[in-house]
Every structure is written in structure tokens, then in C-alpha cells.
Scaffold this motif. Sequence first.
Motif, short mmCIF file in Angstrom:
data_model
loop_
_atom_site.label_atom_id
_atom_site.label_comp_id
_atom_site.label_asym_id
_atom_site.label_seq_id
_atom_site.Cartn_x
_atom_site.Cartn_y
_atom_site.Cartn_z
N GLN A 218 0.82 -1.21 0.00
CA GLN A 218 0.00 0.00 0.00
C GLN A 218 0.85 1.26 0.00
OE1 GLN A 218 -2.51 -1.28 3.45
NE2 GLN A 218 -4.25 -0.71 2.14
N PRO A 263 0.86 2.36 -5.41
CA PRO A 263 0.23 1.75 -4.23
C PRO A 263 -0.96 0.89 -4.62
CG PRO A 263 -0.48 4.02 -4.44
CD PRO A 263 0.50 3.78 -5.56
N GLU A 265 -4.64 -0.87 -4.20
CA GLU A 265 -5.93 -0.49 -3.64
C GLU A 265 -6.60 -1.76 -3.12
OE1 GLU A 265 -10.31 1.22 -5.03
OE2 GLU A 265 -8.64 1.18 -6.46
N ALA A 281 -7.01 -7.25 -4.05
CA ALA A 281 -6.31 -5.97 -4.13
C ALA A 281 -5.97 -5.66 -5.58
CB ALA A 281 -5.04 -5.99 -3.29
#
Length: 311
Positions: A218, A263, A265, A281
Motif C-alpha cells: 500500500q 500503491p 488499492e 487488491a
Amino acid sequence: MGTLALAAKITHVPSMYLSELPGPRHGTRQDAIDGHAEIARRCKALGVDTLVVFDTHWLVNASYHVNCAPHFKGSYTSNELPHFISNLAYESPGNPVLGRLLARVASDHGVETLAHDATTLAPEYGTLVPLRYMNADQHFKAVSVSALCMAHYLNDSARLGWAFRQAVEQHYDGTVAFLASGSLSHRFAQNGLAPGYAFKLWSPLLERLDRDVVRLWQSGRQQDWADFCAMLPEYAAKGHGEGFMHDTAMLLGALGWSAYDAPVEVLTPYFGASGTGQINALFPVTPQDGRAIPAAQASAADGFSRVATRL
């Protein structure tokens, strides 16, 4: 020519199917199902025509393999967990053109890969569970890729992913999503103890390790991605990664490997299932140099150690 529009690390826990059925598990995996539905929604919005699934339940002992039959249809019962997935009906169009292209380009880049279009080989549930929730309307075509690799180097899986992206962007007339179908830590609860671990991890150590990895993902910092790529072989071994995380190596190879800098999500927050660690993700697709593997990426990939798969 073509576009890699979406990339994701996804769960395929069979308890998602139990969650549909009447009984004590009804509704308990709705968050994971909703995550799959959101991925499908975004794929449709992006114009994706084919879902390419890196399936950690497809075990192979030599070469990489692509199941690209023209059509998939049948009824599936898991030989691993027949009390979880029994008589699951499935149907989806395939994409022989894309499957043959992926195999050819990967082989041209030195990663031996075979396409199977004239085949009766059925997909494994690492592909079938996602298709159930992402493709119930058969909107997408599907291609399944072997990712339970018993005698393979992780760096070859990274190069496979990189070559697959080149195949799509340089030779394919269409839009594709890559889905790494597998857990993070994959240490099942010991026999006889499974019911008590239905919604948690086998050990605090594995949970802490997984959660730290998700936080690293992340962050989106390029150095963190480089660190993760360097630690992947040891994480896959000591963290009991599913399929020794060849699906994850394929996904990151497609995204630029240690040069990746976006990053993730999280769509379905990290959760425990029968002792294993799971997530849905999205990994944003960022521009990469399509001419050759960048020097930093090649160096990091070559640094992979060989990890023998143990189940």
C-alpha cells in the motif's frame, strides 16, 4: 496494439461458494464476493475482453502452460475440498488467439510455455471461483495459466509475466486483465482443527508477516517494491505462500518488477480463511518500457533463488 488495463491479486477461497448456500456459512464471504464483483465492474468499464488468471491450483511439473480452449463448460467438484466445492456448474468463453499469443511470446523470450486450445482439460478452482463471481454473465473470455509450479524458478515466472504484457501490448488487438489467483500465507489449519480456524490465521507470526506485506504494497514506494521482490523467495517459503507465490511473481513481472512504484488499492481487506491469509487488491497498471526488461528489473529477477515447492 493491445492494453493491459487491470491487474489484481485475488482470493479464490472455496468458502465463497459455501457462502451462497443455505447453512451456517451462508453470507460469511460476501465481502470477498463483493470484491470480485467490483473487479468485474471495473473491467467492464475499462473495456476488458479477456480475464487471464494465474491459477495456483493448476499444478505442473514441466514448462508453463496456458489453457485457452474455445469454451469452458462443466460441473466441478474439488478433489482437495469436496465438502466445500461440489457440483459447481461453470461456463465461459475462452480465447485461443490470445492464449497462443501469450505462449509464443513467452517462449520467444526464453520461458518455455505451451498453449492448449484443442483440449478437454478443465480449469481448476483457482480460475473457476473467480469466474463464478466475475463472469456469471459470460461477458468476458477467459484464459487460465498454470501457477502451481513444482520445478520452476520464481525469476522465470516474473519473466513470464513481463513477456505476457509484451504479447498483449505489442501483438494483441484487445484489452486484458491479469489476475493472480492465490492467497498470501497458505498454512491450512491442522486436520481436525479446521472449524476453529474458519475465519482466522494459523499463527500470529503468519498474520503479522502478511499484514506487514500488505502495508508495504500500500505504500507504493519503489524502494518498498524492490524490497518485496528481493524478499519474495524467502516469504514464499517461510510464509507458506500458495503455489510458492508464482502467481505473484507473474503479476509483478507484468507490472515492472522491482521498478514498480504504485500503491495497491485493497478492495476486500485482508482476512483469514481455514488458517490462510486472503485479500482482493488492485495493482495499478503503470507505463513500462516494452522493448526489454529494464536493467534493474533484470538484476532483481536474476537474484531470485530457486525454491523447491513443498506442499
